[in-house]
Write a protein that holds these residues in place. Structure first.
Motif, PDB file in Angstrom:
ATOM      1  N   VAL A  85     -50.836  -4.119  24.937  1.00 36.96           N
ATOM      2  CA  VAL A  85     -51.297  -3.362  26.110  1.00 36.96           C
ATOM      3  C   VAL A  85     -50.271  -2.305  26.511  1.00 36.96           C
ATOM      4  N   ALA A  86     -48.990  -2.677  26.460  1.00 37.10           N
ATOM      5  CA  ALA A  86     -47.926  -1.781  26.925  1.00 37.10           C
ATOM      6  C   ALA A  86     -47.720  -0.580  26.011  1.00 37.10           C
ATOM      7  N   VAL A  87     -47.994  -0.719  24.719  1.00 39.89           N
ATOM      8  CA  VAL A  87     -47.648   0.342  23.767  1.00 39.89           C
ATOM      9  C   VAL A  87     -48.844   1.146  23.269  1.00 39.89           C
ATOM     10  N   LYS A  88     -50.044   0.809  23.682  1.00 41.84           N
ATOM     11  CA  LYS A  88     -51.240   1.365  23.045  1.00 41.84           C
ATOM     12  C   LYS A  88     -51.416   2.866  23.239  1.00 41.84           C
ATOM     13  N   ASP A  89     -50.815   3.456  24.259  1.00 42.79           N
ATOM     14  CA  ASP A  89     -51.054   4.877  24.530  1.00 42.79           C
ATOM     15  C   ASP A  89     -50.030   5.823  23.900  1.00 42.79           C
ATOM     16  N   TYR A  90     -49.060   5.282  23.177  1.00 44.87           N
ATOM     17  CA  TYR A  90     -48.019   6.122  22.577  1.00 44.87           C
ATOM     18  C   TYR A  90     -48.116   5.970  21.065  1.00 44.87           C
ATOM     19  N   PRO A  91     -48.487   7.029  20.342  1.00 43.72           N
ATOM     20  CA  PRO A  91     -48.810   6.895  18.917  1.00 43.72           C
ATOM     21  C   PRO A  91     -47.659   6.465  18.026  1.00 43.72           C
ATOM     22  N   LYS A  92     -46.418   6.618  18.472  1.00 42.25           N
ATOM     23  CA  LYS A  92     -45.278   6.222  17.636  1.00 42.25           C
ATOM     24  C   LYS A  92     -44.928   4.749  17.771  1.00 42.25           C
ATOM     25  N   PHE A  93     -45.578   4.049  18.681  1.00 42.25           N
ATOM     26  CA  PHE A  93     -45.337   2.619  18.881  1.00 42.25           C
ATOM     27  C   PHE A  93     -46.411   1.797  18.171  1.00 42.25           C
ATOM     28  N   LYS A  94     -45.986   0.700  17.549  1.00 40.77           N
ATOM     29  CA  LYS A  94     -46.900  -0.280  16.958  1.00 40.77           C
ATOM     30  C   LYS A  94     -46.433  -1.662  17.396  1.00 40.77           C
ATOM     31  N   VAL A  95     -47.371  -2.599  17.453  1.00 40.90           N
ATOM     32  CA  VAL A  95     -47.016  -3.985  17.743  1.00 40.90           C
ATOM     33  C   VAL A  95     -47.242  -4.793  16.476  1.00 40.90           C
ATOM     34  N   SER A  96     -46.339  -5.728  16.195  1.00 39.19           N
ATOM     35  CA  SER A  96     -46.419  -6.486  14.953  1.00 39.19           C
ATOM     36  C   SER A  96     -46.241  -7.980  15.195  1.00 39.19           C
ATOM     37  N   ASP A  97     -47.094  -8.760  14.537  1.00 38.85           N
ATOM     38  CA  ASP A  97     -46.944 -10.221  14.538  1.00 38.85           C
ATOM     39  C   ASP A  97     -46.456 -10.697  13.167  1.00 38.85           C
ATOM     40  N   PHE A  98     -45.774  -9.815  12.454  1.00 36.14           N
ATOM     41  CA  PHE A  98     -45.333 -10.072  11.079  1.00 36.14           C
ATOM     42  C   PHE A  98     -44.586 -11.397  10.944  1.00 36.14           C
ATOM     43  N   GLU A  99     -43.718 -11.698  11.910  1.00 41.11           N
ATOM     44  CA  GLU A  99     -42.903 -12.922  11.805  1.00 41.11           C
ATOM     45  C   GLU A  99     -43.706 -14.191  12.067  1.00 41.11           C
ATOM     46  N   PHE A 100     -44.899 -14.061  12.644  1.00 39.95           N
ATOM     47  CA  PHE A 100     -45.691 -15.254  12.944  1.00 39.95           C
ATOM     48  C   PHE A 100     -46.057 -16.020  11.670  1.00 39.95           C
ATOM     49  N   SER A 101     -46.170 -15.311  10.560  1.00 40.11           N
ATOM     50  CA  SER A 101     -46.597 -15.945   9.308  1.00 40.11           C
ATOM     51  C   SER A 101     -45.428 -16.304   8.389  1.00 40.11           C
ATOM     52  N   LEU A 102     -44.199 -16.023   8.834  1.00 34.13           N
ATOM     53  CA  LEU A 102     -43.028 -16.334   8.012  1.00 34.13           C
ATOM     54  C   LEU A 102     -42.515 -17.739   8.316  1.00 34.13           C
ATOM     55  N   PRO A 103     -41.784 -18.343   7.385  1.00 35.28           N
ATOM     56  CA  PRO A 103     -41.198 -19.668   7.658  1.00 35.28           C
ATOM     57  C   PRO A 103     -40.290 -19.632   8.880  1.00 35.28           C
ATOM     58  N   ARG A 104     -40.282 -20.746   9.621  1.00 36.90           N
ATOM     59  CA  ARG A 104     -39.449 -20.815  10.819  1.00 36.90           C
ATOM     60  C   ARG A 104     -38.312 -21.799  10.598  1.00 36.90           C
ATOM     61  N   PRO A 105     -37.162 -21.560  11.256  1.00 36.24           N
ATOM     62  CA  PRO A 105     -36.897 -20.445  12.164  1.00 36.24           C
ATOM     63  C   PRO A 105     -36.836 -19.107  11.435  1.00 36.24           C
ATOM     64  N   SER A 106     -37.115 -18.032  12.195  1.00 32.92           N
ATOM     65  CA  SER A 106     -37.121 -16.690  11.618  1.00 32.92           C
ATOM     66  C   SER A 106     -35.692 -16.161  11.521  1.00 32.92           C
ATOM     67  N   TYR A 107     -35.285 -15.807  10.323  1.00 33.36           N
ATOM     68  CA  TYR A 107     -33.986 -15.176  10.134  1.00 33.36           C
ATOM     69  C   TYR A 107     -34.197 -13.692   9.857  1.00 33.36           C
ATOM     70  N   THR A 108     -33.393 -12.853  10.509  1.00 35.71           N
ATOM     71  CA  THR A 108     -33.568 -11.408  10.407  1.00 35.71           C
ATOM     72  C   THR A 108     -33.516 -10.926   8.968  1.00 35.71           C
ATOM     73  N   ILE A 109     -32.598 -11.448   8.190  1.00 32.09           N
ATOM     74  CA  ILE A 109     -32.464 -11.008   6.804  1.00 32.09           C
ATOM     75  C   ILE A 109     -33.738 -11.291   6.020  1.00 32.09           C
ATOM     76  N   ASN A 110     -34.378 -12.439   6.276  1.00 36.67           N
ATOM     77  CA  ASN A 110     -35.627 -12.778   5.586  1.00 36.67           C
ATOM     78  C   ASN A 110     -36.755 -11.833   5.992  1.00 36.67           C
ATOM     79  N   THR A 111     -36.804 -11.527   7.287  1.00 39.30           N
ATOM     80  CA  THR A 111     -37.841 -10.619   7.786  1.00 39.30           C
ATOM     81  C   THR A 111     -37.694  -9.237   7.154  1.00 39.30           C
ATOM     82  N   LEU A 112     -36.475  -8.699   7.131  1.00 37.79           N
ATOM     83  CA  LEU A 112     -36.256  -7.371   6.570  1.00 37.79           C
ATOM     84  C   LEU A 112     -36.528  -7.334   5.065  1.00 37.79           C
ATOM     85  N   ASP A 113     -36.119  -8.370   4.365  1.00 36.58           N
ATOM     86  CA  ASP A 113     -36.396  -8.443   2.926  1.00 36.58           C
ATOM     87  C   ASP A 113     -37.905  -8.407   2.671  1.00 36.58           C
ATOM     88  N   LYS A 114     -38.643  -9.182   3.453  1.00 33.66           N
ATOM     89  CA  LYS A 114     -40.099  -9.269   3.267  1.00 33.66           C
ATOM     90  C   LYS A 114     -40.781  -7.965   3.664  1.00 33.66           C
TER      91      LYS A 114
END
Length: 199
Positions: free
Chosen positions: A74-103
């Protein structure tokens, strides 16, 4: 591949900032920082990477994963350079930044990713999982936080300090203020405030 070819390839990639967090809730500090990064740095776009709840943290005062995701949307929908991502929701937990960036690098070869972090996190990055590889292989943009100095001379080649405005606002402050019945509408996107007050 020769350096000139690599340089041309990199210039064609979409430069994408990754601003991760629980966003519990997202507030104007997050939005102003992201807006600055999109308009005053090399970034073409910025993804708000909503983190799943950490199982070792007290989640009693947390909105659910999907509620936090919807507030960011809701907060970002009016600005075209912003996106919202649930990418980490499907990754193994706990989420480690290095794993997220690699993926991310693996799944989006058309983008060049930039991890965005505050100076407080930068000062403790040596404790992060695979910190050396994280700094060697991934772009990092570090923004100032009150009480934490930034010294460009000490940054590795792929890390850069960003002189973004200081906005010392926290989601904890927002939650506590709302719980006390305070009117903090100007600390939040209007629609986010409306949705929070409705609950």
């Amino acid at each position: 591949m020769e350096n000139s070819q690599l340089s041309t390839l990199n210039s064609q990639l979409t430069k994408t900032g990754i601003l991760g967090g629980t966003f519990n809730p997202i507030h104007i500090g997050h939005l102003a920082l992201a807006n600055y990064l999109c308009e005053f740095t090399e970034l073409d776009e910025l993804w708000f990477m909503v983190s799943p709840q950490n199982p070792i943290k007290d989640a009693s005062n947390f909105l659910s994963d999907n509620e936090r995701l919807e507030l960011v949307r809701v907060a970002v929908k009016d600005y075209p350079k912003f996106k919202v991502s649930d990418f980490e929701f499907s990754l193994p937990r706990p989420s480690y930044t290095i794993n997220t960036l690699d993926k991310l690098k693996e799944e989006y070869p058309d983008r060049e990713f930039y991890l965005i972090m505050g100076a407080d996190n930068w000062n403790s990055i040596h404790r992060w999982k695979e910190a050396r590889r994280l700094m060697e292989q991934h772009n990092i943009l570090v923004y100032p936080r009150p009480g934490y100095a930034l010294y460009n001379d000490y940054f590795p080649p792929k890390t850069k300090a960003i002189n973004a405005p200081l906005l010392d606002i926290s989601s904890t402050f927002i939650r506590e203020a709302i719980a006390k019945g305070k009117d903090v509408r100007y600390f939040l996107h209007p629609e986010v405030y409306r949705l929070l007050k409705k609950d």
